[in-house]
Design a protein around this motif. Structure first.
Motif, PDB file in Angstrom:
ATOM      1  N   UNK A  57       0.813  -1.217   0.000  1.00 28.52           N
ATOM      2  CA  UNK A  57       0.000   0.000   0.000  1.00 28.52           C
ATOM      3  C   UNK A  57       0.846   1.266   0.000  1.00 28.52           C
ATOM      4  N   UNK A  58       1.931   1.283   0.775  1.00 26.77           N
ATOM      5  CA  UNK A  58       2.741   2.493   0.851  1.00 26.77           C
ATOM      6  C   UNK A  58       3.387   2.798  -0.498  1.00 26.77           C
ATOM      7  N   UNK A  59       3.752   1.782  -1.239  1.00 23.64           N
ATOM      8  CA  UNK A  59       4.336   2.006  -2.571  1.00 23.64           C
ATOM      9  C   UNK A  59       3.321   2.672  -3.501  1.00 23.64           C
ATOM     10  N   UNK A  60       2.106   2.208  -3.465  1.00 27.13           N
ATOM     11  CA  UNK A  60       1.066   2.756  -4.346  1.00 27.13           C
ATOM     12  C   UNK A  60       0.697   4.182  -3.912  1.00 27.13           C
ATOM     13  N   UNK A  61       0.473   4.369  -2.625  1.00 30.06           N
ATOM     14  CA  UNK A  61       0.056   5.680  -2.117  1.00 30.06           C
ATOM     15  C   UNK A  61       1.124   6.734  -2.372  1.00 30.06           C
ATOM     16  N   UNK A  62       2.380   6.397  -2.126  1.00 27.99           N
ATOM     17  CA  UNK A  62       3.429   7.398  -2.336  1.00 27.99           C
ATOM     18  C   UNK A  62       3.596   7.735  -3.814  1.00 27.99           C
ATOM     19  N   UNK A  94       9.883   5.321   9.657  1.00 33.13           N
ATOM     20  CA  UNK A  94       9.827   6.689  10.152  1.00 33.13           C
ATOM     21  C   UNK A  94      10.194   7.675   9.041  1.00 33.13           C
ATOM     22  N   UNK A  95      11.167   7.306   8.221  1.00 34.69           N
ATOM     23  CA  UNK A  95      11.597   8.208   7.138  1.00 34.69           C
ATOM     24  C   UNK A  95      10.457   8.503   6.170  1.00 34.69           C
ATOM     25  N   UNK A  96       9.585   7.535   5.931  1.00 39.65           N
ATOM     26  CA  UNK A  96       8.431   7.754   5.050  1.00 39.65           C
ATOM     27  C   UNK A  96       7.452   8.721   5.706  1.00 39.65           C
ATOM     28  N   UNK A  98       8.122  10.979   7.930  1.00 42.16           N
ATOM     29  CA  UNK A  98       8.746  12.307   7.948  1.00 42.16           C
ATOM     30  C   UNK A  98       8.772  12.939   6.560  1.00 42.16           C
ATOM     31  N   UNK A  99       8.955  12.131   5.546  1.00 42.97           N
ATOM     32  CA  UNK A  99       8.982  12.647   4.170  1.00 42.97           C
ATOM     33  C   UNK A  99       7.639  13.236   3.765  1.00 42.97           C
ATOM     34  N   UNK A 100       6.538  12.594   4.179  1.00 45.25           N
ATOM     35  CA  UNK A 100       5.214  13.037   3.754  1.00 45.25           C
ATOM     36  C   UNK A 100       4.535  13.973   4.755  1.00 45.25           C
ATOM     37  N   UNK A 101       5.151  14.194   5.909  1.00 45.39           N
ATOM     38  CA  UNK A 101       4.588  15.146   6.861  1.00 45.39           C
ATOM     39  C   UNK A 101       4.449  16.547   6.255  1.00 45.39           C
ATOM     40  N   UNK A 102       5.488  17.121   5.633  1.00 49.73           N
ATOM     41  CA  UNK A 102       5.317  18.456   5.039  1.00 49.73           C
ATOM     42  C   UNK A 102       4.272  18.479   3.917  1.00 49.73           C
ATOM     43  N   UNK A 103       4.153  17.375   3.196  1.00 54.98           N
ATOM     44  CA  UNK A 103       3.145  17.292   2.136  1.00 54.98           C
ATOM     45  C   UNK A 103       1.754  17.349   2.755  1.00 54.98           C
ATOM     46  N   UNK A 104       1.574  16.614   3.856  1.00 53.98           N
ATOM     47  CA  UNK A 104       0.276  16.617   4.529  1.00 53.98           C
ATOM     48  C   UNK A 104       0.011  17.970   5.179  1.00 53.98           C
ATOM     49  N   UNK A 105       1.034  18.603   5.741  1.00 52.66           N
ATOM     50  CA  UNK A 105       0.855  19.928   6.340  1.00 52.66           C
ATOM     51  C   UNK A 105       0.384  20.928   5.290  1.00 52.66           C
ATOM     52  N   UNK A 123       2.208  13.538  16.199  1.00 60.87           N
ATOM     53  CA  UNK A 123       2.476  12.884  17.484  1.00 60.87           C
ATOM     54  C   UNK A 123       3.200  11.554  17.295  1.00 60.87           C
ATOM     55  N   UNK A 124       2.801  10.790  16.309  1.00 63.01           N
ATOM     56  CA  UNK A 124       3.474   9.500  16.083  1.00 63.01           C
ATOM     57  C   UNK A 124       4.942   9.721  15.737  1.00 63.01           C
ATOM     58  N   UNK A 125       5.219  10.692  14.884  1.00 58.85           N
ATOM     59  CA  UNK A 125       6.598  10.996  14.504  1.00 58.85           C
ATOM     60  C   UNK A 125       7.395  11.463  15.721  1.00 58.85           C
ATOM     61  N   UNK A 126       6.787  12.308  16.539  1.00 60.10           N
ATOM     62  CA  UNK A 126       7.481  12.790  17.739  1.00 60.10           C
ATOM     63  C   UNK A 126       7.876  11.623  18.644  1.00 60.10           C
ATOM     64  N   UNK A 127       6.945  10.731  18.904  1.00 66.05           N
ATOM     65  CA  UNK A 127       7.238   9.593  19.779  1.00 66.05           C
ATOM     66  C   UNK A 127       8.288   8.665  19.181  1.00 66.05           C
ATOM     67  N   UNK A 128       8.206   8.420  17.888  1.00 66.42           N
ATOM     68  CA  UNK A 128       9.198   7.559  17.233  1.00 66.42           C
ATOM     69  C   UNK A 128      10.598   8.177  17.247  1.00 66.42           C
TER      70      UNK A 128
END
Length: 182
Positions: A57-62, A94-96, A98-105, A123-128
């Motif tokens: 799924x992550x391959x398709x979504x990205x 985690x890198x995925x 973090x990569x898509x966090x700015x896109x979602x923001x 929050x998930x990224x912060x904890x990880x």
């Protein structure tokens, strides 16, 4: 004059049709991915079956996000748009996230992503990253069944921060979690 008008009308119509893109196949694909994302998570998480689906799924979504952007519910529907979030949120890398966090923001600023979901990803990224969560979206359950939020920045102001992301106060969140558990 009539021919000139019809010609101009045809050109404007053709351009408008070309600009209005059809995302039917993307929507169907993402709706199927949303089903796959939840297939072996509920009621009990079967990681041996779910993890291969998550990787697919992550391959398709990205690929979709990289080529079309975070489209938003208006273009692809609520469930297809939700698939973007859940697949990134459930990414095992985690890198995925973090990569898509700015896109979602950026998508949230434009109204194409839900601010509440953005808070969960943050929050998930912060904890990880072994940092404290900001919005208190990631919870644990004590042996007695009580929900609690661990590793939270300035707990006295959490409801103020939650409100900025359209999240309910923490006490209401616990009530929802408790009712869902029962």
């Amino acid at each position: 004059m009539k021919i000139k008008f019809l010609f101009v009308f045809f050109i404007v119509y053709a351009v408008a049709c070309k600009q209005k893109e059809n995302y039917t196949e993307v929507r169907k694909t993402l709706e199927n991915i949303l089903e796959d994302d939840q297939k072996y998570r509920n009621p009990v998480y079967d990681w041996k079956k779910q993890n291969p689906l998550d990787r697919k799924n992550i391959k398709i979504v990205t690929k979709i996000i990289d080529s079309l952007g975070w489209l938003g519910a208006e273009k692809i529907g609520k469930n297809a748009n939700l698939a973007f979030f859940v697949v990134i949120q459930h990414s095992h890398e985690l890198s995925t996230m973090e990569r898509y966090l700015p896109v979602m923001e950026e998508a949230a600023k434009k109204g194409n992503a839900d601010k509440r979901q953005l808070a969960y990803l943050i929050d998930r990224i912060e904890l990880l990253n072994n940092r404290k969560q900001i919005y208190g979206t990631q919870y644990s359950i004590r042996e007695n069944g009580a929900f609690f939020i661990d590793n939270l920045i300035d707990s006295s102001q959490v409801d103020v921060r939650r409100k900025t992301m359209n999240l309910e106060p923490l006490n209401n969140y616990f009530k929802v979690l408790k009712s869902a558990k029962n």
